[in-house]
Design an enzyme around this catalytic site. Structure first.
Site, mmCIF file in Angstrom:
data_model
loop_
_atom_site.group_PDB
_atom_site.id
_atom_site.type_symbol
_atom_site.label_atom_id
_atom_site.label_comp_id
_atom_site.label_asym_id
_atom_site.label_seq_id
_atom_site.Cartn_x
_atom_site.Cartn_y
_atom_site.Cartn_z
ATOM 1 N N THR A 1 -11.711 2.642 4.364
ATOM 2 C CA THR A 1 -10.471 3.408 4.071
ATOM 3 C C THR A 1 -10.787 4.797 3.543
ATOM 4 O OG1 THR A 1 -9.043 1.535 3.609
ATOM 5 C CG2 THR A 1 -8.522 3.543 2.425
HETATM 6 C C1 LIG Z 1 -5.464 -6.295 8.165
HETATM 7 C C2 LIG Z 1 -4.866 -6.860 6.934
HETATM 8 C C3 LIG Z 1 -5.523 -7.377 5.857
HETATM 9 C C4 LIG Z 1 -6.972 -7.410 5.645
HETATM 10 O O1 LIG Z 1 -7.724 -6.905 6.435
HETATM 11 N N1 LIG Z 1 -7.375 -8.038 4.524
HETATM 12 C C5 LIG Z 1 -8.757 -7.922 4.154
HETATM 13 C C6 LIG Z 1 -9.253 -9.196 3.535
HETATM 14 C C7 LIG Z 1 -8.897 -6.755 3.197
HETATM 15 O O2 LIG Z 1 -8.423 -6.803 2.089
HETATM 16 N N2 LIG Z 1 -9.574 -5.721 3.698
HETATM 17 C C8 LIG Z 1 -9.877 -4.576 2.881
HETATM 18 C C9 LIG Z 1 -11.387 -4.483 2.691
HETATM 19 C C10 LIG Z 1 -11.761 -5.646 1.885
HETATM 20 C C11 LIG Z 1 -12.030 -6.878 2.363
HETATM 21 N N3 LIG Z 1 -12.287 -7.700 1.331
HETATM 22 C C12 LIG Z 1 -12.150 -7.021 0.170
HETATM 23 C C13 LIG Z 1 -12.284 -7.417 -1.153
HETATM 24 C C14 LIG Z 1 -12.114 -6.470 -2.146
HETATM 25 C C15 LIG Z 1 -11.777 -5.166 -1.813
HETATM 26 C C16 LIG Z 1 -11.626 -4.758 -0.495
HETATM 27 C C17 LIG Z 1 -11.822 -5.708 0.481
HETATM 28 C C18 LIG Z 1 -9.382 -3.322 3.561
HETATM 29 O O3 LIG Z 1 -9.265 -3.246 4.768
HETATM 30 N N4 LIG Z 1 -9.111 -2.325 2.725
HETATM 31 C C19 LIG Z 1 -8.644 -1.034 3.199
HETATM 32 C C20 LIG Z 1 -7.313 -0.653 2.539
HETATM 33 C C21 LIG Z 1 -6.208 -1.639 2.800
HETATM 34 C C22 LIG Z 1 -5.986 -1.882 4.308
HETATM 35 C C23 LIG Z 1 -4.749 -2.735 4.577
HETATM 36 C C24 LIG Z 1 -3.498 -2.136 3.956
HETATM 37 C C25 LIG Z 1 -3.690 -1.907 2.471
HETATM 38 C C26 LIG Z 1 -4.928 -1.072 2.189
HETATM 39 C C27 LIG Z 1 -9.713 -0.059 2.777
HETATM 40 O O4 LIG Z 1 -9.860 0.158 1.597
HETATM 41 C C28 LIG Z 1 -10.798 0.438 3.776
HETATM 42 C C29 LIG Z 1 -10.727 -0.336 5.079
HETATM 43 C C30 LIG Z 1 -12.171 0.196 3.162
HETATM 44 O O5 LIG Z 1 -12.298 -1.163 2.808
HETATM 45 C C31 LIG Z 1 -4.549 -7.863 4.869
HETATM 46 C C32 LIG Z 1 -3.256 -7.510 5.505
HETATM 47 C C33 LIG Z 1 -1.970 -7.709 5.030
HETATM 48 C C34 LIG Z 1 -0.894 -7.277 5.831
HETATM 49 C C35 LIG Z 1 -1.140 -6.667 7.048
HETATM 50 C C36 LIG Z 1 -2.443 -6.497 7.514
HETATM 51 C C37 LIG Z 1 -3.481 -6.927 6.708
#
Ligand SMILES: CC1=C(C(=O)N[C@H](C)C(=O)N[C@@H](Cc2c[nH]c3ccccc23)C(=O)N[C@@H](CC2CCCCC2)C(=O)[C@H](C)CO)Cc2ccccc21
Length: 217
Positions: A1
Site C-alpha cells: 500500500t
Molecule cells: C482484499 C481484501 C482483504 C485482504 O486482502 N486482507 C488481507 C488479509 C490484508 O489485510 N491485507 C493487507 C496486508 C496484510 C496482510 N496481513 C496483514 C497483517 C497485518 C497488517 C497488514 C496485513 C493489505 O492488503 N493492506 C493494504 C491496505 C488495505 C487494503 C484493503 C483495504 C484496506 C487497506 C496495504 O497496506 C498494502 C497492500 C501493503 O500491505 C480484506 C478485505 C476486506 C474487504 C474487501 C477486500 C479485502
C-alpha cells in the site's frame, strides 16, 4: 500500500493506490483506501485491511453520534482523538493501522497521521504504507505550499505512480481527492481522480524520461 496526503494553499490532496495482498498473493487491485467519513472528513487506510475498514467505519458512526449529541460538526482534531483513543486502548493487541485523517473544519484544512502505536501527529505532508518511502522521495523533491490544485493533484499522482512502480505491495489504480472549503452543498472534498491505471501511467512517465532503448521496461 501507498497512501499520501499533503496540505497546500488550496487545501489538502489525498492520493492512494488500490492493491490488497495476502502474503505474496495479490488479493485485489481495486480496493478503496480513502473512506468518506462525512461531507468534511476523509480517512486513508494502510496496514491490516480488516482493522482499517472496521475501525474507520466505526469512527464514521462515532462522528455522526457526536454531531447529533453536540449539535455541531466534529472537528478533525476531535475525530482523530476518538480514533487514537481506540487504537491506544488496543495497543499490544496486534492491530495494524497507519492512517491519515483530513478535512476542513472551523480552523481550515487539517491533516493528522495516526497509527496503532498510538501516534497522533498533526503535519503538512504524510505518506503511509509499504510504498511510502518511494512516495516521500517524489513529494520531498517537488512539494511546495503554493502549488495550484492542478499541480498538487499531479504531484500526488506522480508520487503514487512511482511508489507502485518500485513497491511490490502497491499497484492497481491511483485515486485522488481534494479537500477544500465546503461548497454550497456543504461538501468539503471533491474526487479529482477515481481510478487511473498505473500500468497506463507507466508509459506516460517512462516517455517523459526521453531515454531510448529498452529503458526501465
Ligand atoms: C482484499 C481484501 C482483504 C485482504 O486482502 N486482507 C488481507 C488479509 C490484508 O489485510 N491485507 C493487507 C496486508 C496484510 C496482510 N496481513 C496483514 C497483517 C497485518 C497488517 C497488514 C496485513 C493489505 O492488503 N493492506 C493494504 C491496505 C488495505 C487494503 C484493503 C483495504 C484496506 C487497506 C496495504 O497496506 C498494502 C497492500 C501493503 O500491505 C480484506 C478485505 C476486506 C474487504 C474487501 C477486500 C479485502
Amino acid at each position: 500500500t501507498t497512501t499520501l496526503a499533503f496540505k497546500f494553499q488550496g487545501g489538502v490532496i489525498v492520493a492512494v493506490d488500490s492493491r490488497a495482498s495476502q502474503g505474496s498473493f495479490d488479493a485485489s487491485e481495486t480496493v478503496r483506501k480513502i473512506i468518506e467519513i462525512n461531507d468534511q472528513l476523509l480517512g486513508t487506510m494502510a496496514g491490516g485491511a480488516a482493522d482499517c475498514q472496521f475501525w474507520e467505519q466505526y469512527l464514521a458512526i462515532e462522528c455522526r453520534k457526536y454531531q447529533l449529541q453536540n449539535r455541531e460538526k466534529v472537528s478533525v482534531a476531535a475525530a482523530s482523538r476518538i480514533l487514537i483513543n481506540i487504537l491506544y486502548s488496543y495497543r499490544n493487541h496486534g492491530l495494524s493501522m497507519g492512517c491519515m485523517l483530513t478535512g476542513w473544519d472551523h480552523e481550515g484544512a487539517q491533516l493528522y497521521y495516526l497509527d496503532n502505536d498510538g501516534q497522533r501527529i498533526k503535519g503538512n505532508i504524510f505518506s503511509c504504507g509499504s510504498g511510502s518511502t518511494y512516495a516521500y522521495g517524489v513529494l520531498d523533491n517537488e512539494y511546495h505550499y503554493n502549488l495550484s490544485v492542478k499541480e498538487a493533484a499531479e504531484l500526488g499522482r506522480k508520487a503514487i505512480y512511482h511508489a507502485t512502480h518500485r513497491d511490490a505491495g502497491s499497484g492497481g489504480v491511483v485515486r485522488i481527492y481534494h479537500v477544500h472549503a465546503p461548497n454550497a452543498q456543504g461538501k468539503g472534498w471533491t474526487i479529482i481522480e477515481d481510478g487511473e491505471d498505473v500500468n497506463k501511467l507507466h508509459y506516460f512517465y517512462e516517455g517523459a524520461k526521453g531515454a531510448v532503448g529498452d529503458g526501465d521496461f
